[in-house]
Write an enzyme that holds these catalytic residues in place. Structure first.
Site, PDB file in Angstrom:
ATOM      1  N   CYS A 215       0.802  -1.277  -0.040  1.00 13.54           N
ATOM      2  CA  CYS A 215       0.051   0.144  -0.160  1.00 13.54           C
ATOM      3  C   CYS A 215       0.773   1.261  -0.031  1.00 13.54           C
ATOM      4  O   CYS A 215       1.286   1.609  -1.110  1.00 13.54           O
ATOM      5  CB  CYS A 215      -0.941  -0.054   1.142  1.00 13.54           C
ATOM      6  SG  CYS A 215      -2.352   1.046   0.707  1.00 13.54           S
TER       7      CYS A 215
ATOM      8  N   ARG B 117     -12.597   6.235  -0.898  1.00 12.04           N
ATOM      9  CA  ARG B 117     -11.637   5.203  -0.699  1.00 12.04           C
ATOM     10  C   ARG B 117     -12.053   3.732  -1.115  1.00 12.04           C
ATOM     11  O   ARG B 117     -13.338   3.530  -1.159  1.00 12.04           O
ATOM     12  CB  ARG B 117     -11.601   5.094   0.983  1.00 12.04           C
ATOM     13  CG  ARG B 117     -11.076   6.537   1.544  1.00 12.04           C
ATOM     14  CD  ARG B 117     -10.553   6.068   3.076  1.00 12.04           C
ATOM     15  NE  ARG B 117      -9.358   5.472   3.165  1.00 12.04           N
ATOM     16  CZ  ARG B 117      -8.108   6.012   3.086  1.00 12.04           C
ATOM     17  NH1 ARG B 117      -7.904   7.236   3.031  1.00 12.04           N
ATOM     18  NH2 ARG B 117      -7.094   5.107   3.126  1.00 12.04           N
TER      19      ARG B 117
ATOM     20  N   HIS C  26      -3.465  -5.523   2.410  1.00  7.52           N
ATOM     21  CA  HIS C  26      -3.185  -5.816   3.890  1.00  7.52           C
ATOM     22  C   HIS C  26      -3.882  -7.294   4.430  1.00  7.52           C
ATOM     23  O   HIS C  26      -4.225  -7.843   3.295  1.00  7.52           O
ATOM     24  CB  HIS C  26      -3.696  -4.733   4.668  1.00  7.52           C
ATOM     25  CG  HIS C  26      -3.287  -3.295   4.425  1.00  7.52           C
ATOM     26  ND1 HIS C  26      -2.267  -2.718   4.736  1.00  7.52           N
ATOM     27  CD2 HIS C  26      -3.935  -2.405   3.665  1.00  7.52           C
ATOM     28  CE1 HIS C  26      -2.167  -1.553   4.298  1.00  7.52           C
ATOM     29  NE2 HIS C  26      -3.137  -1.195   3.700  1.00  7.52           N
TER      30      HIS C  26
HETATM   31  N1  GLN Z   1      -2.213   6.701   2.302  1.00  9.96           N
HETATM   32  C1  GLN Z   1      -2.432   5.975   1.168  1.00  9.96           C
HETATM   33  C2  GLN Z   1      -3.608   6.014   0.393  1.00  9.96           C
HETATM   34  O1  GLN Z   1      -4.906   6.244   1.005  1.00  9.96           O
HETATM   35  C3  GLN Z   1      -2.220   4.667   1.376  1.00  9.96           C
HETATM   36  C4  GLN Z   1      -3.055   4.036   2.262  1.00  9.96           C
HETATM   37  C5  GLN Z   1      -2.325   2.646   3.020  1.00  9.96           C
HETATM   38  O2  GLN Z   1      -1.127   2.505   3.182  1.00  9.96           O
HETATM   39  N2  GLN Z   1      -3.497   1.910   3.710  1.00  9.96           N
HETATM   40  O3  GLN Z   1      -4.032   5.817  -0.718  1.00  9.96           O
END
Ligand code: GLN
Length: 237
Positions: free
Chosen positions: A92, A126, A189
């Site tokens: 990520c 998101r 993840h």
């Molecule tokens: N900050 C980054 C995003 O939101 C990565 C998020 C994460 O590592 N879970 O895309």
């Protein structure tokens, strides 16, 4: 035989317990009769000399911004290791920083080191949920994603796999992650490796091959992981 595992930015980049990937590698290396040696690399440190596998986790936009200067500082070192075939797993936020750049949803540019020819743009929505990805080398991978960044692969950049369920790189083109030599970038993840022991062993195998070691990996009783994968397979997005 020693297996040197370097975890980069363990404090800044560790959302969703991505450190679990390190624990799995450490444990499985032991079960395979190897001697894992764990190194933590934080901003400003000297990069460890002996490196067999490199791991990096996810993080918030602000954490990515905090380590940007340092990752650019060690970018050449990381490129040299990738060129030498060192296996890496970048999850990520660190995956995004291994790309060319990340434009955050607030319009801030965070430059990456370009191991992967990818570019990420933060979106208002998101991308969150369970994800399943089909890969040629490691079979089906199960994970959990949560990112605002939408990543596009450059024309010649191979993906890690194809999205079977979930969003992956951008929710549109069905690609997930990226692969350059033995370096893997992914949005998964979970943490990823407990549910995907075949990927953990794959990284160990690639590391041993690179060292020219002839160690045979042992057969490990993965009953719990198998059950956990059966559950993951049934989960909806
Ligand atoms: N900050 C980054 C995003 O939101 C990565 C998020 C994460 O590592 N879970 O895309």
């Amino acid at each position: 035989m020693k297996l040197h595992v370097v975890h980069i930015y363990p404090n800044e980049m560790n959302t969703y317990g991505d450190r679990g990937n390190l624990l799995v590698l450490e444990k499985r290396a032991q079960w395979h009769g190897l001697e894992p040696v764990i190194h933590y690399y934080s901003a400003g440190d000297l990069f460890p000399k002996e490196v067999d596998i490199v791991l990096g986790g996810g993080g918030q936009d602000s954490a990515q911004s905090d380590i940007q200067k340092d990752i650019l500082r060690i970018g050449n070192k990381l490129h040299t290791l990738v060129d030498a075939g060192v296996p890496m797993l970048m999850v990520c936020g660190t995956y995004q920083l291994f790309g060319n750049r990340f434009l955050t949803v607030d319009g801030k540019e965070i430059k990456g080191i370009g191991v992967f020819d990818v570019e990420t743009i933060g979106g208002a929505k998101r991308l969150i949920g369970n994800i399943a990805v089909e890969t040629e080398e490691f079979g089906t991978l199960y994970g959990f994603e949560n990112h605002s960044g939408q990543t596009r692969l450059g024309q010649d950049q191979p993906e890690l796999g194809k999205v079977a369920r979930g969003n992956g790189n951008n929710g549109e083109d069905k690609t997930e992650g990226a692969r350059t030599r033995n370096a893997i970038g992914t949005y998964m993840h979970g943490p990823l490796l407990p549910n995907n022991p075949q990927l953990a062993d794959g990284l160990i195998r690639l590391a041993l091959q690179r060292k020219g070691a002839t160690v045979q990996l042992k057969s490990i009783d993965d009953e719990l992981a198998v059950r956990s994968r059966q559950n993951a397979a049934k989960r909806s997005y």
